[in-house]
Design a protein around this motif. Structure first.
Motif, PDB file in Angstrom:
ATOM      1  N   PRO A   1      -0.314  11.036 -24.712  1.00 56.67           N
ATOM      2  CA  PRO A   1      -1.312  11.224 -23.946  1.00 56.67           C
ATOM      3  C   PRO A   1      -2.511  10.399 -24.219  1.00 56.67           C
ATOM      4  CG  PRO A   1      -0.476  13.145 -24.296  1.00 56.67           C
ATOM      5  CD  PRO A   1       0.404  12.355 -25.060  1.00 56.67           C
ATOM      6  N   MET A   2      -2.866  10.081 -25.636  1.00 55.26           N
ATOM      7  CA  MET A   2      -3.950   9.547 -25.838  1.00 55.26           C
ATOM      8  C   MET A   2      -3.822   7.917 -25.796  1.00 55.26           C
ATOM      9  SD  MET A   2      -5.851   9.509 -29.989  1.00 55.26           S
ATOM     10  CE  MET A   2      -4.205   8.562 -30.672  1.00 55.26           C
ATOM     11  N   ILE A   3      -2.535   7.397 -26.075  1.00 58.12           N
ATOM     12  CA  ILE A   3      -2.154   6.046 -25.679  1.00 58.12           C
ATOM     13  C   ILE A   3      -2.080   5.800 -24.324  1.00 58.12           C
ATOM     14  CG2 ILE A   3      -0.747   4.252 -26.155  1.00 58.12           C
ATOM     15  CD1 ILE A   3      -1.756   5.082 -28.742  1.00 58.12           C
ATOM     16  N   GLN A   4      -1.714   6.911 -23.425  1.00 58.82           N
ATOM     17  CA  GLN A   4      -1.538   6.396 -22.082  1.00 58.82           C
ATOM     18  C   GLN A   4      -3.195   6.476 -21.483  1.00 58.82           C
ATOM     19  OE1 GLN A   4       0.935   7.391 -19.509  1.00 58.82           O
ATOM     20  NE2 GLN A   4       2.637   7.875 -20.840  1.00 58.82           N
ATOM     21  N   SER A   5      -4.186   7.190 -22.087  1.00 61.73           N
ATOM     22  CA  SER A   5      -5.528   7.316 -21.527  1.00 61.73           C
ATOM     23  C   SER A   5      -5.909   5.691 -21.886  1.00 61.73           C
ATOM     24  CB  SER A   5      -6.124   8.576 -22.168  1.00 61.73           C
ATOM     25  OG  SER A   5      -5.564   9.755 -21.561  1.00 61.73           O
ATOM     26  N   ARG A   6      -5.886   5.472 -23.299  1.00 58.93           N
ATOM     27  CA  ARG A   6      -6.576   4.310 -23.583  1.00 58.93           C
ATOM     28  C   ARG A   6      -6.029   2.961 -22.942  1.00 58.93           C
ATOM     29  NH1 ARG A   6      -4.388   2.429 -29.074  1.00 58.93           N
ATOM     30  NH2 ARG A   6      -3.304   1.102 -27.852  1.00 58.93           N
ATOM     31  N   VAL A   7      -4.980   3.088 -22.490  1.00 61.40           N
ATOM     32  CA  VAL A   7      -4.424   1.789 -21.826  1.00 61.40           C
ATOM     33  C   VAL A   7      -4.772   1.699 -20.695  1.00 61.40           C
ATOM     34  CG1 VAL A   7      -2.137   0.650 -21.006  1.00 61.40           C
ATOM     35  CG2 VAL A   7      -2.260   1.733 -23.299  1.00 61.40           C
TER      36      VAL A   7
ATOM     37  N   LYS B   1       0.711  -1.120   0.064  1.00 59.91           N
ATOM     38  CA  LYS B   1      -0.212  -0.081   0.043  1.00 59.91           C
ATOM     39  C   LYS B   1       0.974   1.167   0.277  1.00 59.91           C
ATOM     40  CE  LYS B   1      -4.094  -1.929   0.247  1.00 59.91           C
ATOM     41  NZ  LYS B   1      -5.392  -1.797  -0.719  1.00 59.91           N
ATOM     42  N   ALA B   2       2.053   1.259   0.755  1.00 57.51           N
ATOM     43  CA  ALA B   2       2.837   2.404   0.909  1.00 57.51           C
ATOM     44  C   ALA B   2       3.427   2.603  -0.582  1.00 57.51           C
ATOM     45  CB  ALA B   2       3.849   2.183   1.813  1.00 57.51           C
ATOM     46  N   PHE B   3       3.961   1.655  -1.140  1.00 52.20           N
ATOM     47  CA  PHE B   3       4.330   1.667  -2.524  1.00 52.20           C
ATOM     48  C   PHE B   3       3.490   2.369  -3.610  1.00 52.20           C
ATOM     49  CE2 PHE B   3       5.260  -0.297  -6.762  1.00 52.20           C
ATOM     50  CZ  PHE B   3       6.404   0.265  -7.095  1.00 52.20           C
ATOM     51  N   LEU B   4       2.293   1.791  -3.696  1.00 52.05           N
ATOM     52  CA  LEU B   4       1.185   2.257  -4.551  1.00 52.05           C
ATOM     53  C   LEU B   4       0.943   3.588  -4.238  1.00 52.05           C
ATOM     54  CD1 LEU B   4      -1.021  -0.907  -4.636  1.00 52.05           C
ATOM     55  CD2 LEU B   4       0.483  -0.155  -6.569  1.00 52.05           C
ATOM     56  N   GLN B   5       0.822   3.999  -2.926  1.00 53.86           N
ATOM     57  CA  GLN B   5       0.481   5.357  -2.787  1.00 53.86           C
ATOM     58  C   GLN B   5       1.958   6.354  -3.294  1.00 53.86           C
ATOM     59  OE1 GLN B   5      -0.276   6.462   1.418  1.00 53.86           O
ATOM     60  NE2 GLN B   5      -2.536   5.325   1.104  1.00 53.86           N
ATOM     61  N   ALA B   6       3.054   5.904  -3.147  1.00 58.42           N
ATOM     62  CA  ALA B   6       4.304   6.590  -3.600  1.00 58.42           C
ATOM     63  C   ALA B   6       4.316   6.815  -5.034  1.00 58.42           C
ATOM     64  CB  ALA B   6       5.367   5.907  -2.987  1.00 58.42           C
ATOM     65  N   VAL B   7       3.868   5.553  -5.528  1.00 56.55           N
ATOM     66  CA  VAL B   7       3.889   5.739  -7.248  1.00 56.55           C
ATOM     67  C   VAL B   7       2.657   6.587  -7.678  1.00 56.55           C
ATOM     68  CG1 VAL B   7       3.282   4.492  -9.400  1.00 56.55           C
ATOM     69  CG2 VAL B   7       4.635   3.386  -7.473  1.00 56.55           C
ATOM     70  N   GLU B   8       1.585   6.581  -7.140  1.00 57.69           N
ATOM     71  CA  GLU B   8       0.505   7.452  -7.487  1.00 57.69           C
ATOM     72  C   GLU B   8       0.974   9.109  -7.181  1.00 57.69           C
ATOM     73  OE1 GLU B   8      -4.081   8.756  -6.104  1.00 57.69           O
ATOM     74  OE2 GLU B   8      -3.099   7.093  -5.356  1.00 57.69           O
ATOM     75  N   ALA B   9       2.054   9.388  -6.317  1.00 54.51           N
ATOM     76  CA  ALA B   9       2.329  10.715  -5.965  1.00 54.51           C
ATOM     77  C   ALA B   9       3.591  11.028  -6.875  1.00 54.51           C
ATOM     78  CB  ALA B   9       2.660  10.799  -4.660  1.00 54.51           C
ATOM     79  N   ALA B  10       4.216  10.163  -7.596  1.00 54.60           N
ATOM     80  CA  ALA B  10       5.375  10.340  -8.174  1.00 54.60           C
ATOM     81  C   ALA B  10       5.383  10.246  -9.698  1.00 54.60           C
ATOM     82  CB  ALA B  10       6.259   8.928  -7.994  1.00 54.60           C
ATOM     83  N   GLY B  11       4.168  10.898 -10.133  1.00 49.77           N
ATOM     84  CA  GLY B  11       3.833  11.069 -11.776  1.00 49.77           C
ATOM     85  C   GLY B  11       3.968   9.898 -12.573  1.00 49.77           C
ATOM     86  N   PRO B  12       3.284   8.730 -12.276  1.00 48.53           N
ATOM     87  CA  PRO B  12       3.159   7.507 -13.295  1.00 48.53           C
ATOM     88  C   PRO B  12       2.634   7.655 -14.408  1.00 48.53           C
ATOM     89  CG  PRO B  12       1.296   7.421 -11.686  1.00 48.53           C
ATOM     90  CD  PRO B  12       2.046   8.556 -11.254  1.00 48.53           C
ATOM     91  N   ILE B  13       3.349   7.031 -15.287  1.00 51.91           N
ATOM     92  CA  ILE B  13       3.236   7.263 -16.856  1.00 51.91           C
ATOM     93  C   ILE B  13       3.187   5.621 -17.238  1.00 51.91           C
ATOM     94  CG2 ILE B  13       4.247   9.452 -17.029  1.00 51.91           C
ATOM     95  CD1 ILE B  13       6.645   8.431 -18.236  1.00 51.91           C
ATOM     96  N   VAL B  14       2.878   5.535 -18.704  1.00 46.98           N
ATOM     97  CA  VAL B  14       3.013   4.218 -19.272  1.00 46.98           C
ATOM     98  C   VAL B  14       3.874   4.248 -20.391  1.00 46.98           C
ATOM     99  CG1 VAL B  14       1.490   2.811 -20.749  1.00 46.98           C
ATOM    100  CG2 VAL B  14       0.546   3.877 -19.004  1.00 46.98           C
TER     101      VAL B  14
END
Length: 228
Positions: free
Chosen positions: A217-223, A123-136
């Protein structure tokens, strides 16, 4: 196969293997606490993440001192993080090129079981990733084409219009030209048909994986939407 072996064949486009990563550092803490009549669960993890260069994979660093988390429970924290790495945070694709440093936490002498720190680490890791600008990240391939010289302009234009980039060319044999390009594999799903149409059936190509880079961005959103 249908004509020669008389087989019924169902075909589909090959799936594209994406990854996730982060774009900036982040630091979080997470406390897992569960009480259900009998023995409870307790684990608190403080960690920070930072992006690594492409191809670096995953690096786990333990900087916990003073027994804030017992040494025997650190592997449980890492196990939870690895579970999250495999499942992804935003698109269901594995996370890579990331360093995770666990630097503090808390435990309870009775309730701090392995499962509590697996959950807290995840849970800590997922919260950190969410705050760290995740991208595909999407795969980019090296493309080698051999085509009749008269079709170089048409083929080059088609690649450029579909996010491809010509990086080199040379004269081939018998009036042919060899083009070297880079292209997102997303844009090559029907490339055999396209190249055949552009060259009157006289072109051929091969491709090998080059690297991964952020998807548009369009590919990121679709995935990400496909995962929901």
């Amino acid at each position: 196969m249908q004509q020669v072996f008389k087989l019924d064949v169902e075909t589909s486009q090959p799936s594209v293997e994406y990854f996730e990563t982060i774009t900036k550092p982040a630091e979080v803490q997470y406390r897992h606490k569960k009480q259900s009549g009998g023995a409870g669960q307790f684990g608190e993890v403080h960690l920070k993440v930072r992006p690594l260069e492409r191809g670096a994979g995953f690096v786990f660093v333990n900087k916990v001192v003073g027994g804030a988390i017992p040494t025997a429970l650190i592997p449980a924290v890492e196990k939870g993080i690895v579970q999250a790495l495999e499942e992804g945070a935003i698109s269901g694709n594995p996370i890579k090129d990331i360093e995770v440093t666990v630097f503090d936490g808390k435990y309870h002498s009775v309730d701090s079981k392995e499962i509590a720190f697996i959950i807290a680490g995840k849970k800590a890791f997922l919260q950190a990733v969410e705050a760290a600008g995740p991208i595909v990240l999407e795969p980019i391939v090296d493309l080698s084409l051999e085509i009749p010289t008269q079709y170089v302009g048409d083929v080059s234009g088609d690649l450029s219009a579909n996010r491809g980039l010509i990086v080199g060319s040379e004269q081939g044999t018998y009036g042919s030209a060899i083009l070297v390009a880079k292209s997102p594999i997303n844009e090559l799903a029907d490339y055999s048909r396209r190249l055949k149409a552009l060259t009157g059936g006289e072109g051929r190509f091969s491709m090998t994986l080059s690297h991964y880079e952020p998807a548009p961005p369009m590919i990121q959103s679709r995935v990400c939407e496909e995962q929901e």
